[in-house]
Structure formats: C-alpha cells, structure tokens
Scaffold this motif. Structure first.
Motif, PDB file in Angstrom:
ATOM      1  N   ASP A   1      64.647  61.400 104.076  1.00 34.39           N
ATOM      2  CA  ASP A   1      63.916  62.174 104.952  1.00 34.39           C
ATOM      3  C   ASP A   1      62.706  61.667 104.551  1.00 34.39           C
ATOM      4  N   ASN A   2      61.698  60.849 104.964  1.00 41.94           N
ATOM      5  CA  ASN A   2      60.542  60.262 104.439  1.00 41.94           C
ATOM      6  C   ASN A   2      59.467  61.304 104.526  1.00 41.94           C
ATOM      7  N   ALA A   3      59.395  62.164 105.525  1.00 42.80           N
ATOM      8  CA  ALA A   3      58.391  63.262 105.674  1.00 42.80           C
ATOM      9  C   ALA A   3      58.767  64.292 104.443  1.00 42.80           C
ATOM     10  N   ALA A   4      60.035  64.796 104.427  1.00 43.64           N
ATOM     11  CA  ALA A   4      60.186  65.557 103.201  1.00 43.64           C
ATOM     12  C   ALA A   4      59.652  65.139 101.770  1.00 43.64           C
ATOM     13  N   ALA A   5      60.113  63.609 101.868  1.00 45.28           N
ATOM     14  CA  ALA A   5      59.667  62.906 100.728  1.00 45.28           C
ATOM     15  C   ALA A   5      58.266  63.083 100.325  1.00 45.28           C
ATOM     16  N   LYS A   6      57.425  63.069 101.215  1.00 46.80           N
ATOM     17  CA  LYS A   6      55.974  62.935 100.978  1.00 46.80           C
ATOM     18  C   LYS A   6      55.560  64.464 100.653  1.00 46.80           C
ATOM     19  N   ARG A   7      56.321  65.516 101.023  1.00 44.33           N
ATOM     20  CA  ARG A   7      55.810  66.823 100.590  1.00 44.33           C
ATOM     21  C   ARG A   7      56.518  67.048  99.374  1.00 44.33           C
ATOM     22  N   MET A   8      57.611  66.469  98.777  1.00 49.25           N
ATOM     23  CA  MET A   8      57.994  66.587  97.642  1.00 49.25           C
ATOM     24  C   MET A   8      57.146  65.925  96.439  1.00 49.25           C
ATOM     25  N   GLN A   9      56.501  64.611  96.796  1.00 43.94           N
ATOM     26  CA  GLN A   9      55.786  64.055  95.843  1.00 43.94           C
ATOM     27  C   GLN A   9      54.382  64.760  95.852  1.00 43.94           C
ATOM     28  N   GLU A  10      53.986  65.416  96.929  1.00 47.68           N
ATOM     29  CA  GLU A  10      52.898  66.132  96.770  1.00 47.68           C
ATOM     30  C   GLU A  10      53.021  67.527  95.795  1.00 47.68           C
ATOM     31  N   LYS A  11      54.212  68.184  95.932  1.00 48.21           N
ATOM     32  CA  LYS A  11      54.692  69.069  95.071  1.00 48.21           C
ATOM     33  C   LYS A  11      54.586  68.786  93.884  1.00 48.21           C
ATOM     34  N   ILE A  12      55.224  67.550  93.356  1.00 48.18           N
ATOM     35  CA  ILE A  12      55.286  66.987  91.951  1.00 48.18           C
ATOM     36  C   ILE A  12      53.916  66.978  91.367  1.00 48.18           C
ATOM     37  N   LEU A  13      53.096  66.488  92.149  1.00 43.51           N
ATOM     38  CA  LEU A  13      51.809  66.081  91.566  1.00 43.51           C
ATOM     39  C   LEU A  13      50.983  67.603  91.206  1.00 43.51           C
ATOM     40  N   ALA A  14      51.331  68.340  92.111  1.00 41.34           N
ATOM     41  CA  ALA A  14      50.746  69.876  92.015  1.00 41.34           C
ATOM     42  C   ALA A  14      51.299  70.409  90.776  1.00 41.34           C
ATOM     43  N   VAL A  15      52.741  70.364  90.468  1.00 40.02           N
ATOM     44  CA  VAL A  15      53.352  70.773  89.500  1.00 40.02           C
ATOM     45  C   VAL A  15      52.940  70.443  88.202  1.00 40.02           C
ATOM     46  N   LYS A  16      52.712  69.141  88.467  1.00 40.17           N
ATOM     47  CA  LYS A  16      52.122  68.317  86.987  1.00 40.17           C
ATOM     48  C   LYS A  16      50.795  68.675  86.446  1.00 40.17           C
ATOM     49  N   ALA A  17      50.161  68.930  87.518  1.00 37.72           N
ATOM     50  CA  ALA A  17      48.800  69.156  86.968  1.00 37.72           C
ATOM     51  C   ALA A  17      48.784  70.736  86.277  1.00 37.72           C
ATOM     52  N   LEU A  18      49.823  71.523  86.574  1.00 36.90           N
ATOM     53  CA  LEU A  18      49.836  72.774  86.112  1.00 36.90           C
ATOM     54  C   LEU A  18      50.640  72.802  84.839  1.00 36.90           C
ATOM     55  N   GLY A  19      51.207  71.304  84.210  1.00 32.35           N
ATOM     56  CA  GLY A  19      52.006  71.164  82.929  1.00 32.35           C
ATOM     57  C   GLY A  19      53.137  71.555  83.089  1.00 32.35           C
ATOM     58  N   ASP A  20      53.739  71.804  84.431  1.00 28.69           N
ATOM     59  CA  ASP A  20      55.098  72.373  84.691  1.00 28.69           C
ATOM     60  C   ASP A  20      55.811  71.147  85.168  1.00 28.69           C
ATOM     61  N   SER A  21      57.135  71.719  85.493  1.00 27.54           N
ATOM     62  CA  SER A  21      58.205  70.704  85.983  1.00 27.54           C
ATOM     63  C   SER A  21      59.004  71.161  86.899  1.00 27.54           C
ATOM     64  N   LEU A  22      59.734  70.274  87.575  1.00 30.69           N
ATOM     65  CA  LEU A  22      60.853  70.575  88.744  1.00 30.69           C
ATOM     66  C   LEU A  22      62.075  70.012  88.764  1.00 30.69           C
ATOM     67  N   GLY A  23      62.890  70.888  89.402  1.00 33.79           N
ATOM     68  CA  GLY A  23      64.471  70.134  89.576  1.00 33.79           C
ATOM     69  C   GLY A  23      64.672  69.730  91.172  1.00 33.79           C
ATOM     70  N   GLY A  24      65.771  69.631  91.401  1.00 30.40           N
ATOM     71  CA  GLY A  24      66.252  69.165  92.957  1.00 30.40           C
ATOM     72  C   GLY A  24      67.647  68.893  92.794  1.00 30.40           C
ATOM     73  N   ILE A  25      67.961  68.338  94.174  1.00 30.45           N
ATOM     74  CA  ILE A  25      69.543  68.236  94.329  1.00 30.45           C
ATOM     75  C   ILE A  25      69.661  66.836  94.880  1.00 30.45           C
ATOM     76  N   VAL A  26      70.617  66.198  94.292  1.00 26.30           N
ATOM     77  CA  VAL A  26      71.049  64.736  94.561  1.00 26.30           C
ATOM     78  C   VAL A  26      72.435  64.650  95.092  1.00 26.30           C
ATOM     79  N   GLU A  27      72.774  64.032  96.418  1.00 29.27           N
ATOM     80  CA  GLU A  27      74.242  63.779  96.667  1.00 29.27           C
ATOM     81  C   GLU A  27      74.905  62.442  96.378  1.00 29.27           C
ATOM     82  N   ILE A  28      75.986  62.428  95.882  1.00 26.58           N
ATOM     83  CA  ILE A  28      76.497  60.914  95.631  1.00 26.58           C
ATOM     84  C   ILE A  28      77.701  60.747  96.561  1.00 26.58           C
ATOM     85  N   THR A  29      77.623  59.565  97.227  1.00 26.72           N
ATOM     86  CA  THR A  29      78.515  59.285  97.916  1.00 26.72           C
ATOM     87  C   THR A  29      79.319  57.905  97.643  1.00 26.72           C
ATOM     88  N   ALA A  30      80.789  58.204  97.762  1.00 26.74           N
ATOM     89  CA  ALA A  30      81.431  56.700  97.400  1.00 26.74           C
ATOM     90  C   ALA A  30      82.379  56.683  98.906  1.00 26.74           C
TER      91      ALA A  30
END
Lengths: 349, 349, 349, 349
Positions: free
Chosen positions: C180-209
């Motif tokens: 979801d490219n739009a969501a990805a953009k928001r994720m990237q913004e959040k990453i930058l914001a949190v980085k500026a605060l000296g903090d970090s993030l997690g998330g969810i990954v789906e693997i399909t075989a």
C-alpha cells in the motif's frame, strides 16, 4: 538424554526393563502402506527365544509382540509404530540376593555409578531382554528391505575357541547356526563341558547383507560402516566389530587388500561392501566378537554397595553362550541401519 | 542429511574437501570460559602433519588453524567455535588422470554411485585431509578433559604384520609411536622394503584413556563403547574396532574374562573400562585395525566411469602407512566421545 | 549443545559474532548437482544489506559470501556447503562503553547470566548480523524450491502502528516493501519523526509461500506450522507469529473459520495452507510481529555488571526499524523450513 | 522421520491414535531418583479430562496412566519412562461416515495427501486425544521444575470474542479458568448460544511460568522463545503464539517497549521474560490464539476421496471450544520446554 534412540530417518526408541511390566519400541519413519501384522514380529521373536538348544537357558519368555499404534487395517500409516512386549516369566525373587552385590562382568556397578539408583531385578535396563525390542524393530525394518530384495543372514564362525573351517558353507544341521556341521558338533560338546563346570563361553558371528544397492552411507561420520559398528557394539556382549577383511586387513599389503575392479564387478570383497563409508553394491560383511556370558555359577570375588568383599555365584537361569540368540539381534541391528540409510538416500537422489 | 555431525552435547560439524579452499569444523557445546588460542590447536595439528618419518608422504600441508568464532579475549564464550584450515599445498593437476577412473580401495566409485557427481581432486571430501578438522576439534575437547585430568594416548602395536611384543612399554625412541623400539625398527625396515615395491602397509593402534570417571555412557544405544566404535570406524582406513579384551574375549571362559572386583578395584581390565556401555573408572582401552593405504604405484585393474577396463598406478604423493598419523586422529575422536559423555553426565547427576 | 543447528534433512549450522573475524553457515543435506555460485548468494545478501532507505543504518557491511566447500565446477556435490562472510566494517571502539553496562531490550544481561562471559562488541553472537548467514542459507534453500517452482515473498503490513489497508496489493513503489504505497509514505514519515526523537519502531511482516505441494510437515511435533513458528520466532526481534487467520481465528465461529472444500479447492484460506500440521496445497501464510529496535539514543535506565544504576544512550549506527531488512530473513527461514520438509517428504512417499 | 520427538535433553516421543489400542509417550532424560507414581499423572490427566463444564463434550475418556518402565520402587531410574494410556471409550462406528469424506478444518485431506493412507477413526493420529500423552509428560517435567520451585499456570483471556478485562485477577469461580468471573459468565452464555446453533468457538489462553532462573535458552535457533513457539504451535488448534508484549510490541516505540533495568530488576516485562532467546529471571509469558473447534454439526461443503462434492455435518461427541482443556496442554508443553532447557543449562555452567 536421547541414548535410547537409534537411527535418524528410520528411528527406533526402546524402553523397558527385564522385570518391569513390559519392554518395547517406538519406530518412527516407517513408510506408510506396508502390510504388517503381529505374526511377522512373532516369527522374528521366536527365533531369538531362549529355552532352545544346548547353549540356552530353560527360561520361557513368551514374547508376544503387541502392535499398539501406527497401523490401520493391517497396513502401516506412516505414524509411530509402537510395539509392546509384556514381561510374563519374571521371577523377581531369585534376584534379591544381588540387590546390593555387584556381579562381575555386568553393569551393576556402572549403573549405580551413573544413576545412583538401579533396578537390579534381572539386570533391569541392562538385561539382554532389551534386545527383544530390537528384534521386533528389525522385523519391521526387514519388511522395507524386502521391498528392495535386500536379505540379511548371520552365521556362527566360532564358539569357545572352536572355529568353523573357513570356506565351508554347508546346509545347517545344528542349533548353533554354524555352516560347518562338524565344527558345530565340537562346539556343542564344549558348551556342555563348560556348563558342567559352571562357566560360560563366547564366540564370533558373521552378518551378511546381500543385494544392498551402491550409494548407502553418509560421510563423514554417519558412514555405513561407522553406523554398523555402533549398532553392533551397542549389543551387550559384543567386544569387537570387523568390517570385510577386518582384523586381517593389516596383515595384507595395499595391493593384496585393495579390491581391484573388473568390468563385471569387484574382484574380491575385502572392503566388506563399503568404500569410504558408502556401500559399493557387494555384500555387506560384518563380524562381531562376543564375550562369554558373565553370569556363571562358579564363585567369583566381588564387592557390595558398601565396598565390602563378597563372593558371588550367579544361580539364575542363564544362557551358557549368547550365540546363537545374539545372531538374531545382530541381524536386526543390521536391518535397522540399512533401512535408515536406504531412506536417507532417497533425499540425495 | 546430518552425516557430518558427531556428538550430541559436544557436537562437531566438519566441512571441506582436500583440494577446496579450506577444511574445518564448527564445535557446539564447548563450555564457556576455557582458555584457548591457536597455539594449542597448532601443536595438535603438527603432530598429525605429513612429511615426517619413514611412513609419510613428502607433501607439506602447513595446517594453520584459524579460530574464526566462539572466543573472546582468549576464552571460549559458549557459542559455536569455528576453526578453519586453509588448503595451501593442493597440486590439483596431479589428479586429473583420475577424474574418470576409479581408484581401487578408495571412495571414487561409491561417491559417484551415491551423489552422481564427485570432487575427484585429492579424494575430495573422502580425503584423509578431512581428519585435520577432527584433530583440531579433538584438541578443543582435550582442553575440557584436561580440566578433569583425563589423559589420552595411543600406541602402535603392529605394522605390516610385525608386532610390538605384548607387555613391552619402553620409552619411545622411534617415529612410529611404538612402545617396543626393537619391533619399531623392523617395522621401519618393512615400510622401506614395501615402499620400494610400490606397495603399502596397515597396522594396529591402541588408544588408552586414563582417569575417566565411572558413569559415562548412555544405554542402550549411546553406550560409551558403541560411540567409541562409531567414532573410530568413521576414520577412513579403520576396518575393525576392539574394546578391552576385544577379539581375545571369545577365547576365554566367563570366569577368565570377567573382571572380578576386589575392595581396591577391578582385578583385571578385560572390559576395557566399560561395563554395560558405561565407564567403570578403569582405563578405557580401544584398538583399531588399519588397512594398508589404498594409493599404490603398483599397477592395478580398474574401470572408468563408462565401465571400460583400465589400469591404474597412483603416482601422487602418498603415505605408505596411515600409522602413525592416524594415531592422532584416533586420539582426537576418543577425546570428542569422552567430552560428549562427560557433558551429558552433568545432566544425569 | 546443538542450539545453532536448524532443520533435520536440510540442516544449517551457523557460527560467528558481529565483530569477530567472520560469520557463516554450514549446510548439510543440500542435494547434489545443483548449479550454484556466489552471485546468487550475493544477490540475496544485498537485499538484506543495511544502509538503504529511510529505516536503515548508515553502516556499510559489504557482505561477500565465500563458498568454501561443497561445490565442484559450479555444482553442489551433496557434501557440506560452507559459506563464510567476513566481517569488514566492524568498528569495535564504539562498543567499549557498553562492555559492562547492560543495554535494555538486548541480550547483554541474559548472555552474561547464561555464559558468565560475553563478546560485547556489536552484540556478539546476539547481533542481527548473524542473520546474514541465514539469508545465505535461505538462498541455497531457494535453489531447491525453485526446482519445485515454490516461491516465497514477504510484505510489510504495518510499521509504528500505521497499517497497510487490507486487500491493497499495489505494485510496490517504496523502500519498505509495503503493498500500500500511500500507507508506506506515512510509515516513512513516522520513521523520520521517531528517528528525530532518538527512538525506534516495530511492525508486522507477512510471508507467503506459493505452489507448496500438499503433504509437507511431520506430526505431531515437527508440524509445518510448528517448525515455521520456531524458525520465525528464532529471529531476534520477533515477538509473535501467526499462521493463516492467526489472531483473527478466535474471533470467528467454527463455521466461519473452517475452509470449506469445493471441487476446485478450498473456498477460503484461514488455515494459512496448513491443516493438522501438514500443507494442504494452498498458499502458506505467516505473519510476524516485530518489536521496535532496542538500540535507541534516548537515555534509559539500566545497571552495570556490578548492579550499579546507570543511564545508557546507545550511540552506535543502528536501524530505526528492523523492517524491511528482517523481511529477507523471514523469507530465508521460510525457505529453509520448506526445503527441509520437502526433502523429508521424499522418504514418506 | 523423527517428527514425534520433542526436546533434546528431556526428550519426549509420543505415539498412538485416537481409536487405536492406546496412546502414550516415552520420556528420555528424566533424571534418576525422582519420586513418581501414577497418582501425580492421574491428577494432571483429570484436569484435561473431557466431559466437564459447559464447553466440553459428554464423552468419558477414563485416562488411566500406566507407568510401564523407567521407575523402580517409586523412583525414576534415569532410563526411559514409558507411560501408556489405554483407549477405552472409542466408539468407532460413529466415524464410519467420514471414512472417505474430508472434514473441513481437520487433517483428513492433508494426512491423505501426505501418507496416502489414513486412520480416519476419531481423527487417528491427528486427534486432540494425542495431547493426553503430552499432559502426562508435562506432569513428569513438572516434578523436575518443582525441585527448582518453577511454577506454571494458564488463564483464559478470551472466548468467542469476549475478553477478560485486562488486569483483573480474581480468584477463579468458573469452569473456564478465566480470571474475570463476570466475563467468564458471558463466555459461558456465548458458548451455549453457539452450541445451540451447531457451531463452535475459539479463544486466547495465557501461560505464565514463574521463578524461572535467568540463563535458559540456546541461541541462535533453540532460543527459549523459539522452542516455546514451536511447542505451543504444535498443539492442534493453535494459530498464533505471542511472547510478552507480543502483538502489542509493534505498537510501541523502542523506548516504550524496552524493559528498563533498575537495581531491583526489570521495570516492566514486555519481553515476556526472554531477551535474545535467553530467560532473564522474570516471568515467562506466552499467549496462544486458539481457533474454534472445526467439528460442527452445521452443514458444510466438502469433497470425498474421489473429489466429489459432499455436504458434511459432524455428529460425533465434540467439544464446543478447546478451552479450557487446551490450557492444560499448553502448561504441559511449557513445562517440557523449560525442563529441557534447565537440563541443557547444566552442561553450560
């Protein structure tokens, strides 16, 4: 830890003590769809049964194999096969005298040293009775080998220092599974003589597997000969294992010992059918050197649990010689090793 | 599958081919906090080094062990130890002639049958060079045994049919690790004579482990003697393994063979320090029967990959006799088995 | 013990610390005859490489995979594959401050508790760098899956609480592997914001075989989902593993959750392609919940080795979010599990 | 292969089918000298017994554990413990209708795909009945944990979407092992309502182990959380496993999720007591997400063995919800994992 497991693809796990409720085995990795019933196991167990012939004890162990799991409508299902053999003829009272006295040549002292507790009745877990579970598992393995037309047989080469003459392969007319009937007669006489003295004997057994395809065995540690050596040495009374030329190999030069290769196959079989740990298509040949039965009525020096000197005379019902009962255990272990590697090779090619 | 693993608690995993980039080993289960550096490994590898003495090849394999992981500031950390030994003196060209011709007595035919593809250079994975990784792992195992004051040594008992006299334990003044210096001299003469004929020899080696505590070994399959048998039989040239009285055990009666127990210990050690698969505190004694080196310059019959008859004369740089280099490999495997069971016993008591 | 092994038929053994000489893996059970070179491994490792995108660190780890053993003339030989990756960009100095201070969220305290000694540089064995060895092994596994046309891919479903919209499967135009490219953009913004605060993030990954044949998995413990759960949970930052409907399954009734079976296949895939631990032919679907990177510059309370209170601010070069680098590790572990069971099934039928 | 083994130091091997003669387990690695009798196993099995409460079936399975081997005079001997539970209440007739029809949500289709043959009675090997063997083994494991004062308990957090309120830890006054008695009442009502519709429910269970020493778990694959994940995911109905903060971890930042360390211990326990795969001394916390029971009387679409469309309505005696019976299985698996790693750690330090 997992010391009662053997095999990786075809894996057996045995349990049980000589005078406990039962002994038995769980078999994992048996392919589905194989016809099986208790008759085939019973036949194998009957061949190992004590109370037969001149070398055996008079005990009757009616070893009835009970297939508890892993089959459906007479076929294996691919799930764990559990085979249980109840202990019925266990006269525990006759072992009370050895509860605290260590029998020479037995595991009494070492089990105590290892575990600090020991089921002393009939040798407990260290009893040769445990090998009935191996024979049952071997009978299952043989069903898989049968599908590949692999056969296994064993012969008695020596008892009490009396050797079958090399090269003689007569139709067996004796109770000792010896291919030299004249020698077998002398072996039987020696067994009776030694029995009268309250002593016991050992011997040599050769196990041969035929029609084994080339390619079985997994270098560098699970070599076919390494796994056979472990399988056979894990049998109680075995003190040496040979493959092919074995102890004769160091007497030859490289030229003499090498099996030269002709267009129709190997010229000789000093390798015992295994080169660099992998079967070469020739007969797999192994020999075991079996120590004399340690339970003897002749008095011996020993100590008890408190370190006090004692004299012991084992009065129980015991075999004079592990041969020929041990032969069936050797065949079973060979069958288990070959089945394990036959399945493993399916993943390679 | 996992055929290059050995051991359960102290587990080694070897990798590498004779003429590949390197050989080596990953060791799991080494306890943390043990002082270790490459010197101790180098010392062990130097003892196995070829190019020494009358029986050896002229190759130089500068086996430099490189500890890649699992240590920190000179101590083990409890994480996998990886030891890498680069292959430096690999002259691959000399093996081109055997790319498609199977050498008798080697694994060429069987590797082809198993895998359908084979690194033929210097024997590839089947080369005795692989045992350098075992020696390195054995040196690590010995560090743990040292903490328990367990020592291991080996002696040459026979080469080319010439035996050290039983009972002679002289200070060794020969290159063959033979405790009978006069016999060693005759062995050396025989080696030179056979070498001149383009042939090779085998022999017998005895390995003794002292100060092993009672209680090691896990019935009924991971018995100490069963694991030793596998460990030693997995070494390329070994064709038979004996424990204690071994092949002499069947010549004795039960009374003669049983080690009677006195208040100060076992009267004899026919058991080789192992009863019912568990150490009894006496010396662990094993013997291996080593076949003659299969690589000989004397012409032999063989076939090539297409089944066509060929004559082969192995011209490479080869040992005449695996002894005494194989002695160090036997010691290493013994050390690995004992360390494995020493750790396992920690979980029992 | 053998905690650095994974898999039974296709078995990997990893070794190495973050700032040691190298990390790597030994692979046993890879079938012979498979075309392989370092390029295919390099490609896989490059995808995991740090220093890319908004969430990553600026470190450069030039991960060059070196195939040390197990191949011949560009093909696997069936013998152990050893792959070694040298550590080149290890700036050890920057870790000296944490030699005796335990970083919250890391294994510093627990490694010390377990082993009593610890390679503190870059996290030592506990470093995410170890996963490069998994990715290399996964690339080998994928070669075997390729022969069976089995494909594996992963997608980022959530970062820092921002979710990709369910069902959106756009062509990916972002660095975060989010469909979801739009969501990805928001994720990237959040990453930058949190980085500026000296903090970090997690998330969810789906693997399909996809294209996994029915029949893989070995009840009752080596079920396919059980092995996938172990494989994925063994990745450092993973705190939860779901299969198929996963955490939504308890919200449904049996009727809703059961995948009814039509003549052309399963109507839904709530099972995630696995029933009773065995693949059913549908896509295998797993999701991992990844905790935020514990290394943050924001000051935290902790203690040192002596139990004294300390404040720590991790200044090293660290990722802000393990995603999307961890995605490649998840794919690798999935590939290893499937290859293991694909080979195991060859022994069943 | 060895898919019915679990654990390395404390290893269990289960066998048996739902409607075969018996189910059971062989346990290897249980230390010697532990007081044990069938009462302690019976107590554990009774807690798992069906036929209790609102969510259970009316079947009576009188699970009598029979200790067949491995004990002597009421104590474990260090040899394999075999525990056998006879199948007594197996009404096989009621399963004849599903001999050739695949039940949605069950392993019927996949067992057929894997093995080509299937014991269809009561689900055969795939039946939840197999978990009785796990519970028996877990009771043995708990005896070892008891010696270390490690306790394990489980609570029901959710059934059919109805959640226990977070933080409520009341004295349990309900059959569902839910610490929120008011929520439990609503859960029970929902169960009855759904039962009336011929449908079923799932839920969430939390398992907590207390007093676990720091240092358990073996990186990098046999991490404590990885082994717990496998252990729990190997239970039939489990579709997701969480450790500590689990699915909430990705919602937090690193600062929020990290458990800061104070001089008196960790400030929070988001890690679930495990850092880098090793226990940290805090409570081990895991949660499983359990799918609704797939056996429902509501008609569903399916196919038979010939691929023909069928409608199925499972009429057998089934639970409506696996909770709370599954709770005891989860506790057992947790106990087995912890015991395994407790023993393994003895070899490290």
């Amino acid at each position: 830890m997992s010391g009662s497991n053997f095999g990786k693809a075809f894996q057996i796990t045995t349990y049980g003590e000589s005078h406990g409720k039962a002994i038995g085995v769980v078999i994992q990795g048996c392919p589905p769809g194989i016809d099986i019933d208790e008759t085939v196991l019973q036949t194998a167990l009957d061949k190992r049964k004590p109370g037969q012939g001149v070398s055996g004890t008079k005990r009757k162990e009616p070893d009835h194999p009970n297939i508890v799991s892993g089959t459906f409508e007479g076929k294996t299902t691919g799930t764990p096969l559990m085979i249980l053999i109840e202990n019925k003829d266990a006269k525990s009272k006759s072992y009370d005298s050895i509860a605290f006295v260590f029998r020479p040549g037995h595991g009494d002292y070492t089990y105590d040293a290892k575990y600090g507790i020991r089921d002393y009745k009939g040798g407990g877990r260290a009893s040769a009775r445990e090998t009935a579970a191996r024979v049952a598992a071997g009978a299952v393995a043989q069903l898989i080998l049968d599908q590949n037309r692999i056969t296994i047989e064993s012969h008695t080469l020596e008892i009490g220092g009396i050797c079958a003459e090399k090269g003689i392969k007569e139709s067996i007319q004796n109770d000792l599974e010896c291919p030299d009937n004249a020698a077998a007669k002398r072996m039987q006489e020696k067994i009776l003589a030694v029995k009268a003295l309250g002593d016991s004997l050992g011997g040599i057994v050769e196990i041969t597997a035929s029609n084994v395809p080339a390619g079985l065995g997994e270098p560098v540690f699970d070599k076919l000969d390494a796994d056979i050596a472990k399988a056979l040495m894990s049998i109680g009374a075995v003190k040496a294992v040979e493959i092919g030329a074995g102890i004769d190999a160091p007497k030859m030069t490289g030229y003499e010992n090498n099996d030269q290769i002709l267009t129709n196959g190997f010229e000789t079989n000093h390798s015992g059918g295994i080169l660099a740990g992998i079967s070469n298509g020739d007969d797999i040949i192994a020999r075991v050197h079996v120590k004399p039965i340690p339970s003897i009525s002749k008095p011996q020096n020993t100590i008890d649990k408190h370190g006090t000197a004692q004299t012991i005379s084992t009065e129980g019902r015991h075999d004079i010689c592990a041969i020929p009962r041990i032969n069936k255990v050797c065949e079973a272990m060979m069958a288990i090793v070959l089945t394990d590697h036959l399945l493993r090779q399916k993943m390679v090619r």
